[in-house]
Design an enzyme around this catalytic site. Sequence first.
Site, mmCIF file in Angstrom:
data_model
loop_
_atom_site.group_PDB
_atom_site.id
_atom_site.type_symbol
_atom_site.label_atom_id
_atom_site.label_comp_id
_atom_site.label_asym_id
_atom_site.label_seq_id
_atom_site.Cartn_x
_atom_site.Cartn_y
_atom_site.Cartn_z
ATOM 1 N N GLY B 66 0.762 -1.230 0.000
ATOM 2 C CA GLY B 66 0.000 0.000 0.000
ATOM 3 C C GLY B 66 0.791 1.277 0.000
ATOM 4 N N SER B 67 0.748 2.011 -1.093
ATOM 5 C CA SER B 67 1.166 3.409 -1.085
ATOM 6 C C SER B 67 0.057 4.170 -0.362
ATOM 7 C CB SER B 67 1.292 3.904 -2.525
ATOM 8 O OG SER B 67 0.923 5.252 -2.620
ATOM 9 N N THR B 68 0.414 5.281 0.300
ATOM 10 C CA THR B 68 -0.614 6.063 0.993
ATOM 11 C C THR B 68 -1.598 6.676 -0.007
ATOM 12 O OG1 THR B 68 0.861 7.962 1.057
ATOM 13 C CG2 THR B 68 0.797 6.595 3.019
ATOM 14 N N GLY B 69 -1.234 6.662 -1.284
ATOM 15 C CA GLY B 69 -2.135 7.176 -2.314
ATOM 16 C C GLY B 69 -3.165 6.144 -2.777
ATOM 17 N N THR B 70 -3.119 4.937 -2.219
ATOM 18 C CA THR B 70 -4.007 3.848 -2.652
ATOM 19 C C THR B 70 -5.478 4.258 -2.800
ATOM 20 O OG1 THR B 70 -2.515 2.246 -1.645
ATOM 21 C CG2 THR B 70 -4.742 1.472 -2.097
#
Lengths: 413, 146
Positions: B66-70
């Site tokens: 998971g990127s925080t932009g997910t």
Amino acid sequence: MHLTDEEQRILNGEHGEPQRLSLQVLVKLGEAYGAERMVEIRSAHLVGSSYQIAGEAGIAIYTQLVEQGARVKVRTTSDPGSIDFTRWRQFRTPAEYAERQILIAELLDRMGVIPTWTCTPYTIFNVPRFGEDLGWSESSAVVFANSVMGARTNRLAAYVDLCAALVGRVPRFGLHLPEHRRGEILFELDPALSASFEDHHFPVLGYLVGQVTGDRIPVIVGIREATFDQLKAFGAAAAASGSVALYHMVGITPEARTLDEAFGGRPPVERIFVGKREIARTLEQMSSGNGGTVDVVGVGCPHASVDQMRRYASLLDGKRVHAGVELWVCTNTVVEEMARKMGYVETIERAGAKLMVGTCHNDCPLGAWGFRRLVTDSGKFAYYTPTTVGSECVFASTEACIAAAITGQVERR
Amino acid sequence: MSSPRVILQGRGCSPGEFEGEAVVSNQPFGFWQGIDPQTGIVIDRRHDQCGASLKGKAFVFPFGRGSTGTPGIFLEAVRNGCAPGAIVNVKSEPMIVACALLAEAFFKVSIPIVDSLEKDPQELLRTGDRVRISGTSGIIEVISRV
């Protein structure tokens, strides 16, 4: 989960729809991860400020919240946007794209977000103190706030960060709990590497640590000294190649005065030895292709400090960026202003480099450039830009990056 | 092909009810740069489900990268009606759970998520199986097998 009377009233809608929806998301998230209660936060930082991340769904959410009268309850700062607000035409950003980012800026402004447009809010605008609870996203900022400053935040998802800002709370689980901040995996530097550790080894070691660690908590022993910018580069790389949200560096970071403190008295579950060979192997993994003609050089990821601007200026003084090469220096408006006063901006621009302010290579649409080869001193860029820019990437030291911009050629080390 | 029903108990991470087809992968998945939000098709070329559509499917994979932009990409898919209809993980990370909770809060779309089954979901489920998933009770029912 135990909720206070105030939180119960928020959930009943007594403080309006934005707070009700926000707390509903946060409480359910907390329930899924065993939080016993919410905790008040001192600040928030939003990754969904970028149009590249937020997209039209984000605009829909922000528009709804603004129409419902949403206002942030704690100090809240914005991550880089997807355009340089004053120079986007120079970076060939399509006008219709820029308009969407400008709309996001207006919506965040109406909610009371401080328009910092930076991934390093901790340097000036939003400086956490030891032990404070925060609601931050942006992986490189989260890892810095937790590790170097000793503040406490989980890696929040886009929009969850805004929910946290609107109610001034997050569910108390994960890194908010001292018992979940203890080291798990030990990285021991070979004494020969320790003795000759160079500036550009920080992002390389970070990249290596992230790859091995995943989402656990690494402890690094053997680093003798580190500057603010070196810790920034290390953490950003570790947070990109893994999802490291907290690291301990023995003798350097505040929760790791000793090895024993870093592990909270427990033994490490795994020990990894890092010598010059491991560094060389990681360095190899951080680049693709065989080197050659350079299209674009990216420095300032995470956003450059005034110290770094001074360094770029001294390396570029009296030099000229090679014809056909783009050298982009990413930073925020405050550093830009300081560096301008110090004369660094003039030196950098006179050499033919461009300042890219409030955004970076990772956040901007760069398809129109057709870049084939990027050179960078950032472990985070090295991890992401092959996908976002669609080019080969060569990782190199800051000096080698600037040299590549001047000669137009890069060798793969 | 119908066979005796299989009932699996896991942990419900995001409420809601789902019935439909499963897409099963044994590789971790990141929605950010992993899915085309206009179509719901997997675009990550390193992933074993590249080219498969997740639209309205129960997507079964070990855990999120998971990127925080997910949620940016995930909610874009929700808005376009192209998101997965349910998710089953070995272990769901907060980034994925947040996506479903945000979809419910801001787009009134419920996407049940279940994790922590007694066994690896890849051993229990196959692509094409018809499943019923309750994110509220954490129960997964295999209705028919491929």
